[in-house]
Design an enzyme around this catalytic site. Structure first.
Site, PDB file in Angstrom:
ATOM      1  N   THR A   1      -1.689  12.936 -17.036  1.00  8.21           N
ATOM      2  CA  THR A   1      -1.716  12.248 -15.704  1.00  8.21           C
ATOM      3  C   THR A   1      -0.245  12.601 -14.919  1.00  8.21           C
ATOM      4  OG1 THR A   1      -1.518  10.060 -14.794  1.00  8.21           O
ATOM      5  CG2 THR A   1      -1.194  10.399 -16.927  1.00  8.21           C
TER       6      THR A   1
ATOM      7  N   TYR B   1       0.916   3.254 -19.584  1.00  8.59           N
ATOM      8  CA  TYR B   1      -0.283   4.194 -19.385  1.00  8.59           C
ATOM      9  C   TYR B   1       0.117   5.627 -19.379  1.00  8.59           C
ATOM     10  CZ  TYR B   1      -3.574   7.155 -17.114  1.00  8.59           C
ATOM     11  OH  TYR B   1      -4.450   8.348 -16.911  1.00  8.59           O
TER      12      TYR B   1
HETATM   13  N1  UFG Z   1      -3.138  -0.133  -4.180  1.00 11.97           N
HETATM   14  C1  UFG Z   1      -3.335  -1.176  -3.357  1.00 11.97           C
HETATM   15  N2  UFG Z   1      -4.197  -2.223  -3.368  1.00 11.97           N
HETATM   16  C2  UFG Z   1      -5.273  -2.046  -4.296  1.00 11.97           C
HETATM   17  C3  UFG Z   1      -5.285  -1.054  -5.215  1.00 11.97           C
HETATM   18  C4  UFG Z   1      -4.159  -0.159  -5.210  1.00 11.97           C
HETATM   19  O1  UFG Z   1      -2.269  -1.507  -2.545  1.00 11.97           O
HETATM   20  O2  UFG Z   1      -6.033  -2.843  -4.356  1.00 11.97           O
HETATM   21  C5  UFG Z   1      -2.014   0.750  -4.299  1.00 11.97           C
HETATM   22  C6  UFG Z   1      -1.477   1.020  -5.392  1.00 11.97           C
HETATM   23  O3  UFG Z   1      -0.286  -0.130  -5.469  1.00 11.97           O
HETATM   24  C7  UFG Z   1      -0.798   2.311  -5.419  1.00 11.97           C
HETATM   25  C8  UFG Z   1      -1.814   3.210  -4.602  1.00 11.97           C
HETATM   26  O4  UFG Z   1      -2.561   2.019  -3.895  1.00 11.97           O
HETATM   27  O5  UFG Z   1       0.293   2.468  -4.793  1.00 11.97           O
HETATM   28  C9  UFG Z   1      -2.882   3.623  -5.763  1.00 11.97           C
HETATM   29  O6  UFG Z   1      -3.254   3.018  -6.454  1.00 11.97           O
HETATM   30  P1  UFG Z   1      -4.509   3.219  -7.506  1.00 11.97           P
HETATM   31  O7  UFG Z   1      -4.572   2.214  -8.628  1.00 11.97           O
HETATM   32  O8  UFG Z   1      -5.526   4.081  -6.732  1.00 11.97           O
HETATM   33  O9  UFG Z   1      -3.781   4.900  -8.359  1.00 11.97           O
HETATM   34  P2  UFG Z   1      -2.566   4.761  -9.124  1.00 11.97           P
HETATM   35  O10 UFG Z   1      -1.567   5.670  -8.375  1.00 11.97           O
HETATM   36  O11 UFG Z   1      -2.086   3.477  -9.716  1.00 11.97           O
HETATM   37  O12 UFG Z   1      -2.963   5.741 -10.347  1.00 11.97           O
HETATM   38  C10 UFG Z   1      -3.638   6.766 -10.480  1.00 11.97           C
HETATM   39  C11 UFG Z   1      -4.642   6.715 -11.549  1.00 11.97           C
HETATM   40  C12 UFG Z   1      -3.843   7.034 -12.856  1.00 11.97           C
HETATM   41  C13 UFG Z   1      -2.933   8.189 -12.576  1.00 11.97           C
HETATM   42  C14 UFG Z   1      -2.076   7.976 -11.181  1.00 11.97           C
HETATM   43  C15 UFG Z   1      -1.269   9.278 -10.941  1.00 11.97           C
HETATM   44  O13 UFG Z   1      -5.405   5.685 -11.655  1.00 11.97           O
HETATM   45  O14 UFG Z   1      -4.364   7.252 -13.962  1.00 11.97           O
HETATM   46  O15 UFG Z   1      -3.042   7.996 -10.296  1.00 11.97           O
HETATM   47  O16 UFG Z   1      -1.030   9.407  -9.717  1.00 11.97           O
HETATM   48  F1  UFG Z   1      -1.739   8.199 -13.462  1.00 11.97           F
END
Ligand code: UFG
Length: 329
Positions: free
Chosen positions: A120, A144
């Site tokens: 990741t 993670y």
């Molecule tokens: N977000 C919101 N509201 C929500 C869900 C997410 O504002 O209801 C925001 C998060 O705070 C973040 C962005 O949208 O800023 C993306 O969030 P995700 O949960 O979709 O993805 P993440 O960036 O947290 O994580 C994902 C994968 C990980 C990986 C990462 C690498 O889940 O496994 O991308 O970029 F490590």
């Protein structure tokens, strides 16, 4: 056994693993899914046998390896929510690191076939500058990301000790779904941005934006969304790369374009033709402000570049899945 051989796919009942299985089968491999179904779905396993087992159960893993004699291993099974990992770090270390060590030991005893690891971009933490390449310092800011980085270290050690060939594919934000609608993104509960917004558009519910005071043009976090089928292609290329003696290393998989949470919202509204209500909530712990990846290494070593990762296309595929297929699977 199929023409090109068996490939053991841990976590093959999950989102990315199941899309890789479809691609493996199309490329002539037989995917053998090893999944404990704690977060995956039996109905997502369609292209080969399913062995319901835990990667932390060494005896079971050895028995499966002996039975199928895979020519390669693709390791997806892991917990993947940044927020949950902050709340329950021990769960992440025991499942993502401890159980992987058990799997790895069995794979090495099996003759150390090529090992493709689902890593990741979270291993980079808060990037010093974007886009990040593979040599950017590895400073994860959540459990993670640390759990995935520890596995990369384990793989490097296993390579030194036993010659295990490995590639760690460092995904940025996996999104989209199988355009045919045979499989798609399914998490319970869903925590990922695109499916949350698409489902809100369908149900008329409200989306929480986790923080609008980041140091970005509109204050919301920027991410690099990459289509799951592009990720799937890269796994097969990585297996072939290792089979021809390619050097073990980490490789970014990204689209190299960043979109803020608000931009993703606007894209979903446009594609789905429906407005989505939002509210601003506090920042989610463990979130970096911006993550965008550089993919020169994937191009150079694997001959890979994204083909389906236009954001609108990713949203369209997700919408198609949620609207037409998910209710019936
Ligand atoms: N977000 C919101 N509201 C929500 C869900 C997410 O504002 O209801 C925001 C998060 O705070 C973040 C962005 O949208 O800023 C993306 O969030 P995700 O949960 O979709 O993805 P993440 O960036 O947290 O994580 C994902 C994968 C990980 C990986 C990462 C690498 O889940 O496994 O991308 O970029 F490590």
């Amino acid at each position: 056994m199929s023409d090109a051989g068996n490939v053991l796919v841990t976590g093959g009942a999950g989102f990315i693993g199941s899309h890789v299985c479809k691609r493996l089968a199309a490329a002539g491999y037989q995917p053998i899914v090893l999944d404990n179904l704690s977060r995956g779905f039996r109905s997502s396993v369609k292209w080969g046998p399913l062995e319901v087992a835990d990667i932390g159960d060494g005896a079971r893993v050895r028995e499966i390896l002996n039975r199928y004699r895979p020519i390669g291993v693709m390791h997806f099974s892991a917990f993947t929510s940044v927020g949950e990992s902050v709340q329950q770090p021990a769960l992440y270390y025991s499942n993502n690191v401890g159980a992987t060590a058990v799997l790895l030991q069995a794979v090495i005893e099996h003759g150390a076939p090529p090992f493709v690891f689902s890593s990741t971009a979270a291993i980079y933490g808060n990037p010093a500058s974007v886009p990040v390449d593979e040599d950017h310092p590895h400073r994860p800011i959540n459990p993670y990301g640390r759990s995935k980085l520890y596995v990369e270290h384990m793989l490097a050690d296993a390579n030194q000790a036993s010659g295990l060939p490995w590639v760690a594919l460092r995904y940025f934000n996996a999104a989209g779904c199988d355009p045919d609608g045979e499989i798609g993104e399914r998490h319970d509960p869903e925590t990922h941005l695109i499916p949350i917004i698409v489902r809100a558009a369908l149900k008329g519910s409200t989306v929480s934006i986790f923080g609008d005071d980041y140091d970005t043009p509109d204050g919301t976090c920027i991410r690099d969304y990459i289509h799951v089928n592009d990720l799937a292609d890269a796994h097969i290329l990585a297996l072939k790369y290792l089979a021809r003696g390619g050097k073990s290393c980490g490789i970014n998989l990204a689209n190299s374009k960043g979109f803020s949470v608000r931009e993703v919202l606007a894209t979903v509204e446009r594609v789905c033709g429906r407005p989505v209500a939002v509210k601003i909530d506090p920042r989610r712990p463990g979130d970096p402000a911006v993550l965008i990846g550089k993919t020169e290494r994937a191009k150079e070593l694997l001959g890979w570049s994204p083909k389906r990762s236009d954001l609108e296309l990713q949203v369209r595929d997700a919408w198609n899945w949620y609207e037409n297929f998910l209710p019936s699977v």
